[in-house]
Design a protein around this motif. Structure first.
Motif, mmCIF file in Angstrom:
data_model
loop_
_atom_site.group_PDB
_atom_site.id
_atom_site.type_symbol
_atom_site.label_atom_id
_atom_site.label_comp_id
_atom_site.label_asym_id
_atom_site.label_seq_id
_atom_site.Cartn_x
_atom_site.Cartn_y
_atom_site.Cartn_z
ATOM 1 N N GLU A 42 1.444 -1.132 0.380
ATOM 2 C CA GLU A 42 0.204 0.353 -0.187
ATOM 3 C C GLU A 42 1.567 1.098 0.108
ATOM 4 O O GLU A 42 1.469 1.184 0.492
ATOM 5 N N LYS A 43 0.666 2.190 -0.320
ATOM 6 C CA LYS A 43 1.328 3.526 -1.038
ATOM 7 C C LYS A 43 0.931 4.417 0.239
ATOM 8 O O LYS A 43 0.237 4.521 0.340
ATOM 9 N N ARG A 44 1.926 4.391 1.232
ATOM 10 C CA ARG A 44 1.535 5.182 2.051
ATOM 11 C C ARG A 44 2.308 6.849 2.488
ATOM 12 O O ARG A 44 3.517 6.806 2.206
ATOM 13 N N GLU A 45 1.770 8.058 2.618
ATOM 14 C CA GLU A 45 2.630 9.079 2.580
ATOM 15 C C GLU A 45 3.025 9.347 3.571
ATOM 16 O O GLU A 45 2.047 9.344 4.859
ATOM 17 N N VAL A 46 4.442 10.205 4.189
ATOM 18 C CA VAL A 46 4.601 10.601 5.298
ATOM 19 C C VAL A 46 5.555 11.420 5.457
ATOM 20 O O VAL A 46 5.737 12.706 4.915
ATOM 21 N N LEU B 153 13.836 3.986 10.046
ATOM 22 C CA LEU B 153 12.735 3.379 9.398
ATOM 23 C C LEU B 153 11.736 3.104 10.130
ATOM 24 O O LEU B 153 10.470 2.894 9.978
ATOM 25 N N LEU B 154 12.675 1.912 11.055
ATOM 26 C CA LEU B 154 11.906 1.801 12.919
ATOM 27 C C LEU B 154 10.574 2.875 13.100
ATOM 28 O O LEU B 154 9.370 2.432 13.954
ATOM 29 N N ASP B 155 11.303 4.172 13.410
ATOM 30 C CA ASP B 155 10.588 4.815 13.916
ATOM 31 C C ASP B 155 9.241 5.452 13.662
ATOM 32 O O ASP B 155 8.213 5.738 13.817
ATOM 33 N N VAL B 156 9.404 5.640 11.985
ATOM 34 C CA VAL B 156 8.368 5.933 10.919
ATOM 35 C C VAL B 156 7.656 5.141 10.986
ATOM 36 O O VAL B 156 6.390 4.606 10.847
ATOM 37 N N LEU B 157 8.060 3.657 10.466
ATOM 38 C CA LEU B 157 6.684 2.587 10.452
ATOM 39 C C LEU B 157 5.920 2.524 11.588
ATOM 40 O O LEU B 157 4.887 2.531 11.901
ATOM 41 N N LEU C 270 3.350 5.548 10.797
ATOM 42 C CA LEU C 270 2.726 4.531 9.750
ATOM 43 C C LEU C 270 1.828 3.470 11.065
ATOM 44 O O LEU C 270 0.812 2.969 10.640
ATOM 45 N N ALA C 271 1.804 3.412 12.529
ATOM 46 C CA ALA C 271 0.754 2.335 13.369
ATOM 47 C C ALA C 271 1.439 1.371 13.204
ATOM 48 O O ALA C 271 0.557 0.406 13.251
ATOM 49 N N LEU C 272 2.243 0.822 12.038
ATOM 50 C CA LEU C 272 2.831 -0.260 12.099
ATOM 51 C C LEU C 272 3.671 -1.456 13.417
ATOM 52 O O LEU C 272 4.559 -0.647 13.141
ATOM 53 N N THR C 273 3.325 -1.106 14.200
ATOM 54 C CA THR C 273 3.942 -1.823 15.291
ATOM 55 C C THR C 273 4.641 -3.463 15.614
ATOM 56 O O THR C 273 5.010 -3.613 16.630
ATOM 57 N N GLY C 274 4.556 -4.282 14.696
ATOM 58 C CA GLY C 274 5.010 -5.272 14.393
ATOM 59 C C GLY C 274 6.643 -5.514 14.768
ATOM 60 O O GLY C 274 7.155 -6.418 15.510
ATOM 61 N N ALA C 275 7.122 -4.818 13.825
ATOM 62 C CA ALA C 275 8.709 -3.860 14.514
ATOM 63 C C ALA C 275 8.828 -3.702 15.273
ATOM 64 O O ALA C 275 8.239 -3.067 16.002
ATOM 65 N N LYS C 276 10.047 -4.841 15.946
ATOM 66 C CA LYS C 276 10.084 -3.882 17.686
ATOM 67 C C LYS C 276 11.776 -3.384 17.772
ATOM 68 O O LYS C 276 12.438 -3.731 16.882
ATOM 69 N N LYS C 277 11.481 -2.560 19.113
ATOM 70 C CA LYS C 277 12.742 -2.128 19.312
ATOM 71 C C LYS C 277 13.423 -2.843 20.283
ATOM 72 O O LYS C 277 12.905 -2.093 21.415
ATOM 73 N N GLY C 278 14.442 -3.170 20.085
ATOM 74 C CA GLY C 278 14.720 -3.862 21.374
ATOM 75 C C GLY C 278 16.301 -3.235 21.555
ATOM 76 O O GLY C 278 15.704 -2.310 22.194
ATOM 77 N N CYS C 279 17.375 -3.015 20.880
ATOM 78 C CA CYS C 279 17.978 -2.801 20.822
ATOM 79 C C CYS C 279 18.396 -1.505 20.668
ATOM 80 O O CYS C 279 19.619 -0.493 21.229
ATOM 81 N N ASP C 280 17.940 -0.953 19.389
ATOM 82 C CA ASP C 280 17.984 0.159 19.301
ATOM 83 C C ASP C 280 19.595 0.681 18.475
ATOM 84 O O ASP C 280 20.281 1.768 17.864
ATOM 85 N N ARG D 36 14.807 -7.584 0.759
ATOM 86 C CA ARG D 36 16.179 -7.385 1.053
ATOM 87 C C ARG D 36 15.693 -7.853 2.971
ATOM 88 O O ARG D 36 15.296 -6.469 3.247
ATOM 89 N N ARG D 37 16.547 -7.427 4.199
ATOM 90 C CA ARG D 37 15.709 -8.307 5.495
ATOM 91 C C ARG D 37 16.822 -7.446 5.440
ATOM 92 O O ARG D 37 17.898 -7.127 5.201
ATOM 93 N N VAL D 38 16.590 -6.393 6.121
ATOM 94 C CA VAL D 38 17.270 -5.228 6.683
ATOM 95 C C VAL D 38 16.962 -4.696 8.565
ATOM 96 O O VAL D 38 15.884 -4.605 8.958
ATOM 97 N N LEU D 39 17.581 -4.248 9.101
ATOM 98 C CA LEU D 39 17.722 -3.845 10.309
ATOM 99 C C LEU D 39 17.138 -2.904 10.503
ATOM 100 O O LEU D 39 17.996 -1.303 10.275
ATOM 101 N N SER D 40 15.924 -2.228 10.509
ATOM 102 C CA SER D 40 15.603 -1.135 10.558
ATOM 103 C C SER D 40 15.261 0.049 11.716
ATOM 104 O O SER D 40 15.420 1.238 11.093
ATOM 105 N N CYS D 41 16.085 -0.333 12.572
ATOM 106 C CA CYS D 41 16.734 0.420 13.271
ATOM 107 C C CYS D 41 18.281 1.186 12.895
ATOM 108 O O CYS D 41 18.164 2.973 13.505
ATOM 109 N N LEU D 42 18.681 1.018 12.050
ATOM 110 C CA LEU D 42 19.613 1.514 11.743
ATOM 111 C C LEU D 42 19.334 1.872 9.895
ATOM 112 O O LEU D 42 20.616 2.628 9.149
ATOM 113 N N THR D 43 18.625 2.113 9.649
ATOM 114 C CA THR D 43 18.128 2.551 7.998
ATOM 115 C C THR D 43 17.409 3.897 8.203
ATOM 116 O O THR D 43 16.107 3.719 8.956
#
Length: 168
Positions: free
Chosen positions: A17-21, A30-34, A38-48, A62-69
């Protein structure tokens, strides 16, 4: 499009789905934006810090660590979160079913990142043996030590063939 404080309007495709921020800080992960925008809380903020894998998502497959992206680096990309694994009709992804069948959930905190890495592990062709699964899943930590169950789930899905377990 830049605004006066370094913020930018950001268009992402998330879970198909196209989402505008609007007014996205160029330093936002990316983790914080998600999670926060965008209220997508599945990805967890563990160590950050990119050490635990709880924030793993897929960017263009490709798998990425969203806290570093940085979120702005995902502009124009297809982002898939754990919320996007299930089929549109709600049918769980084969990896989600395997995690359930093998009791690989335990406390559940690491589960979203484990699931995203597990799907990528199969898709990448790194699930040929227990040792290979262990190596390619090593970036995802589990406090409950459910590693044997997680590896069993990955092996089960991998044995079903790439078409069955590699989607998402």
């Amino acid at each position: 499009m830049a605004t006066n404080n370094g913020a930018q309007s950001l268009l992402l495709t998330v879970n198909g789905e196209k989402r505008e921020v609007s007014a996205c800080d160029v330093r936002a992960t990316l983790l914080d934006v998600l999670r926060d925008r965008l209220a997508l809380t599945g990805a967890k903020k563990g160590c950050d810090r990119g050490e635990c894998g709880a924030c793993t998502v897929h960017v263009d497959g490709r798998r990425v660590l969203s806290c570093l992206t940085l979120a702005v680096s995902a502009r124009g990309s297809e982002v898939t979160t754990v919320e996007g694994l299930a089929a549109s009709d709600g049918t769980p992804h084969p990896m989600q079913e395997a995690f359930h069948a093998h009791d690989a959930f335990q406390c559940g905190f690491c589960t979203p990142g484990q699931l995203m890495s597990a799907v990528a592990c199969v898709r990448e062709g790194h699930a040929g043996s227990d040792a290979e699964i262990r190596e390619w899943m090593s970036g995802n930590l589990c406090r409950c030590a459910a590693y044997p169950q997680i590896r069993a789930a990955v092996a089960e899905v991998a044995s079903q063939g790439p078409a069955k377990g590699a989607t998402a």
